[in-house]
Design a protein around this motif. Structure first.
Motif, mmCIF file in Angstrom:
data_model
loop_
_atom_site.group_PDB
_atom_site.id
_atom_site.type_symbol
_atom_site.label_atom_id
_atom_site.label_comp_id
_atom_site.label_asym_id
_atom_site.label_seq_id
_atom_site.Cartn_x
_atom_site.Cartn_y
_atom_site.Cartn_z
ATOM 1 N N GLY A 147 0.796 -1.228 0.000
ATOM 2 C CA GLY A 147 0.000 0.000 0.000
ATOM 3 C C GLY A 147 0.821 1.265 0.000
ATOM 4 O O GLY A 147 0.257 2.363 -0.059
ATOM 5 N N ASP A 152 2.075 -2.831 -4.522
ATOM 6 C CA ASP A 152 0.646 -2.875 -4.814
ATOM 7 C C ASP A 152 -0.180 -2.521 -3.583
ATOM 8 O O ASP A 152 0.273 -2.666 -2.438
ATOM 9 C CB ASP A 152 0.244 -4.273 -5.298
ATOM 10 C CG ASP A 152 0.676 -4.538 -6.728
ATOM 11 O OD1 ASP A 152 1.206 -3.621 -7.384
ATOM 12 O OD2 ASP A 152 0.493 -5.698 -7.176
ATOM 13 N N LYS A 153 -1.389 -2.101 -3.834
ATOM 14 C CA LYS A 153 -2.357 -1.819 -2.772
ATOM 15 C C LYS A 153 -3.214 -3.068 -2.543
ATOM 16 O O LYS A 153 -3.877 -3.538 -3.477
ATOM 17 C CB LYS A 153 -3.245 -0.640 -3.172
ATOM 18 C CG LYS A 153 -2.481 0.652 -3.439
ATOM 19 C CD LYS A 153 -3.421 1.725 -3.981
ATOM 20 C CE LYS A 153 -2.708 3.063 -4.124
ATOM 21 N NZ LYS A 153 -1.600 3.017 -5.098
ATOM 22 N N ALA A 155 -6.181 -5.429 -2.030
ATOM 23 C CA ALA A 155 -7.596 -5.251 -2.378
ATOM 24 C C ALA A 155 -8.523 -5.886 -1.347
ATOM 25 O O ALA A 155 -9.738 -5.724 -1.423
ATOM 26 C CB ALA A 155 -7.871 -5.852 -3.755
ATOM 27 N N GLN A 253 -10.373 5.071 4.962
ATOM 28 C CA GLN A 253 -10.962 5.447 3.675
ATOM 29 C C GLN A 253 -11.389 6.910 3.691
ATOM 30 O O GLN A 253 -11.204 7.635 2.709
ATOM 31 C CB GLN A 253 -12.150 4.539 3.357
ATOM 32 C CG GLN A 253 -12.686 4.684 1.940
ATOM 33 C CD GLN A 253 -11.737 4.101 0.908
ATOM 34 O OE1 GLN A 253 -10.818 3.360 1.233
ATOM 35 N NE2 GLN A 253 -11.967 4.438 -0.350
ATOM 36 N N ALA A 305 -1.157 6.960 -2.534
ATOM 37 C CA ALA A 305 -1.048 6.027 -1.409
ATOM 38 C C ALA A 305 -1.647 6.551 -0.111
ATOM 39 O O ALA A 305 -1.491 5.907 0.924
ATOM 40 C CB ALA A 305 0.427 5.667 -1.191
ATOM 41 N N SER A 308 -4.327 3.886 1.077
ATOM 42 C CA SER A 308 -3.787 2.526 1.197
ATOM 43 C C SER A 308 -2.695 2.444 2.256
ATOM 44 O O SER A 308 -2.585 1.428 2.961
ATOM 45 C CB SER A 308 -3.258 2.051 -0.158
ATOM 46 O OG SER A 308 -2.291 2.949 -0.687
ATOM 47 N N ARG A 311 -4.146 2.407 5.799
ATOM 48 C CA ARG A 311 -4.822 1.177 6.213
ATOM 49 C C ARG A 311 -3.950 0.255 7.055
ATOM 50 O O ARG A 311 -4.475 -0.673 7.682
ATOM 51 C CB ARG A 311 -5.325 0.414 4.979
ATOM 52 C CG ARG A 311 -6.492 1.086 4.304
ATOM 53 C CD ARG A 311 -7.144 0.196 3.244
ATOM 54 N NE ARG A 311 -8.000 1.024 2.412
ATOM 55 C CZ ARG A 311 -7.752 1.338 1.150
ATOM 56 N NH1 ARG A 311 -6.664 0.875 0.546
ATOM 57 N NH2 ARG A 311 -8.582 2.110 0.473
#
Length: 391
Positions: A147, A152-153, A155, A253, A305, A308, A311
C-alpha cells in the motif's frame, strides 16, 4: 549463496510529465485556510500546537511547485537499484543495493508511516560499501510496505504485520538471502520484532528503534527517568497527539479521500508528523532536508497512497502479539525525542537476548534523516553486536 529468483524484475516506473504538471497546477490552485490563532508566537513548539503554521506551509508549497525536482529522486532510486516481485499474490517494490564486499551480510530495512523508502536513500551506499574498510558491510534490501509507494495496494483485508513479516522472509529468500539481519523503526520496527520472534531460522538478529514491551508491566523498580519514559509514552497514546493513528485505524478510507485528492492536504498531514516527532525546536528542516521530505510526500502523491498506506493502522494498530518473545540477538536504540520510549527492564520481558542497548544524545523518530551519520554508526554497532553473538 543461492542464485536470486528470476521472478524479480527491474522496476522502471516513472512519473509522467502530465502527472507532474497536474501536481504543480493543483499546488497553484490550492485553497488555504486562515492562519492559526497562535500566529505571532515566538519560534518554538508552541507555534505548531494547532498544526502546521500557515506561513511555513505556504513557503513549502511554493518550493514544491517551483523549485523541487522529482526527477532527481527517480535518478537516485535508479542508482541504488529498484525492483519488483510478487509475494503472496501482491506486487512488492524494493530497493536492492548489493555490496562489493565478499564478507557483506544481507540487511533488510523496513520503513513506517508517514515514511517510505525515502528515509533510507541517503544511508544505503555507506551501509553497502563503507568508506572505512574495517566497518561491516551489508547487502541492503529496502521494501515498500504493502500500500506504500510502488508496492501494490491490497484489495482485501489481512495485510497486517504478521503477514508482512512472512512476505519479507519470502522476498529475502527470493533474492538468495536465506539468513539475514533486520532493522526497522515505527511500523518497520514492529514488523522487525515479528521477524525476530517468528522466524529465528532466517533472522540472525534485529536492530529496532521501536522496542515494545508486553502489556501490563509495573513501574515498580524503574528509575525516575525510566518512569518518565512510560508516562510520556502513555500520555502520547492516550491524548490528542495520537488522533492521527485513531483516525487512520478507524476510518482510513475517509481520510484517504483528502490525502489522495489534495497535495496540500497530504503535505500538511505528513509534515505535521515530521515536525512534531523530530528532535528540533521550531521546524523539521533544522535537521532534515526539505528535498528529502518532499521526496517522501511526492512519492505518496504520485502513487495515490494516502488511503492505502493509512490502512496499515486499520490492519495492525495494537496488534502485536502480547505473548511474542524474541530470542534472536537484538540491538535496541531509543532516540531521545521519539514518540514511544520503552525502558530497558520492560524491553527485556520481550527481547530475551539484548546484545546492545543504546540511548543517543540527539535524534527523534526519523534518525536516518535527522542524524544520518549517527544513525549509520549506531546501526553498524548494533548489528556488529548481533553478528558477534553468533561467533
Amino acid at each position: 549463496m543461492p542464485r536470486p529468483s528470476d521472478d524479480v524484475r527491474v522496476c522502471d516506473a516513472r512519473a509522467t510529465d502530465a502527472d507532474l504538471d497536474d501536481l504543480r497546477a493543483r499546488l497553484a490552485a490550492a485553497r488555504l485556510p486562515e492562519a492559526e490563532t497562535v500566529r505571532g508566537a515566538p519560534p518554538g513548539r508552541r507555534r505548531w500546537e494547532q498544526g502546521v503554521p500557515l506561513a511555513d506551509l505556504t513557503e513549502l508549497v511554493e518550493y514544491w511547485r517551483t523549485g523541487y525536482d522529482w526527477r532527481a529522486f527517480e535518478a537516485r532510486l535508479d542508482r541504488i537499484g529498484r525492483f519488483r516481485t510478487t509475494v503472496d499474490g501482491l506486487g512488492i517494490h524494493f530497493l536492492h543495493r548489493r555490496s562489493a564486499r565478499a564478507d557483506a551480510v544481507p540487511l533488510l530495512m523496513t520503513h513506517g508511516w508517514p515514511g517510505s523508502i525515502a528515509e533510507f536513500v541517503d544511508v544505503v551506499d555507506e551501509l553497502a560499501d563503507p568508506r572505512d574498510p574495517d566497518a561491516p558491510a551489508f547487502h541492503v534490501v529496502v521494501p515498500s510496505l504493502p500500500g506504500f509507494g510502488y508496492s501494490d495496494k491490497p484489495a482485501t483485508t489481512g495485510w497486517g504485520i504478521e503477514r508482512i513479516a512472512a512476505a519479507w522472509v519470502e522476498l529475502m529468500g527470493r533474492l538468495g538471502y536465506d539468513r539475514f539481519v533486520a532493522h526497522g523503526g515505527d511500523w518497520g520496527g514492529v514488523i522487525t520484532t515479528v521477524l525476530g520472534g517468528r522466524f529465528p531460522a532466517h533472522v540472525l538478529g534485529i536492530h529496532t528503534l521501536t522496542p515494545q514491551a508486553p502489556p501490563g508491566l509495573t513501574t515498580d523498580g524503574l528509575t525516575a527517568a525510566e518512569r518518565a519514559w512510560t508516562e510520556e509514552t502513555r500520555a502520547f497514546w492516550s491524548g490528542p497527539r495520537a488522533a492521527y493513528a485513531k483516525q487512520q485505524a478507524a476510518r482510513p478510507q475517509t481520510i484517504g479521500y483528502a490525502l489522495v485528492d489534495s497535495p496540500v492536504g497530504l503535505l500538511a498531514w505528513i509534515v505535521d508528523k515530521f515536525a512534531e516527532w523530530s528532535d528540533t525546536e521550531d521546524s523539521p528542516f533544522e535537521t532534515m532536508s526539505r528535498d528529502r521530505v518532499l521526496d517522501n510526500v511526492t512519492l505518496y502523491w504520485l502513487t495515490r497512497a494516502g488511503a492505502s498506506a493509512a490502512r496499515i493502522y486499520h490492519e495492525s494498530h495494537d496488534s502485536l502479539d502480547p505473548g511474542l518473545r524474541v530470542d534472536v540477538p537484538s540491538a535496541l536504540t531509543v532516540y531521545p525525542r521519539d514518540i514511544e520510549k520503552c525502558p530497558r527492564p520492560w524491553a527485556r520481558e520481550r527481547f530475551r537476548n539484548i546484545v546492545r542497548w543504546h540511548t543517543p544524545g540527539a535524534g527523534g523518530h526519523f534518525p536516518s534523516l535527522e542524524v544520518p551519520g549517527d544513525f549509520v554508526a549506531d546501526l553498524r554497532a548494533g548489528l556488529a553486536a548481533v553478528l558477534a553473538a553468533h561467533r
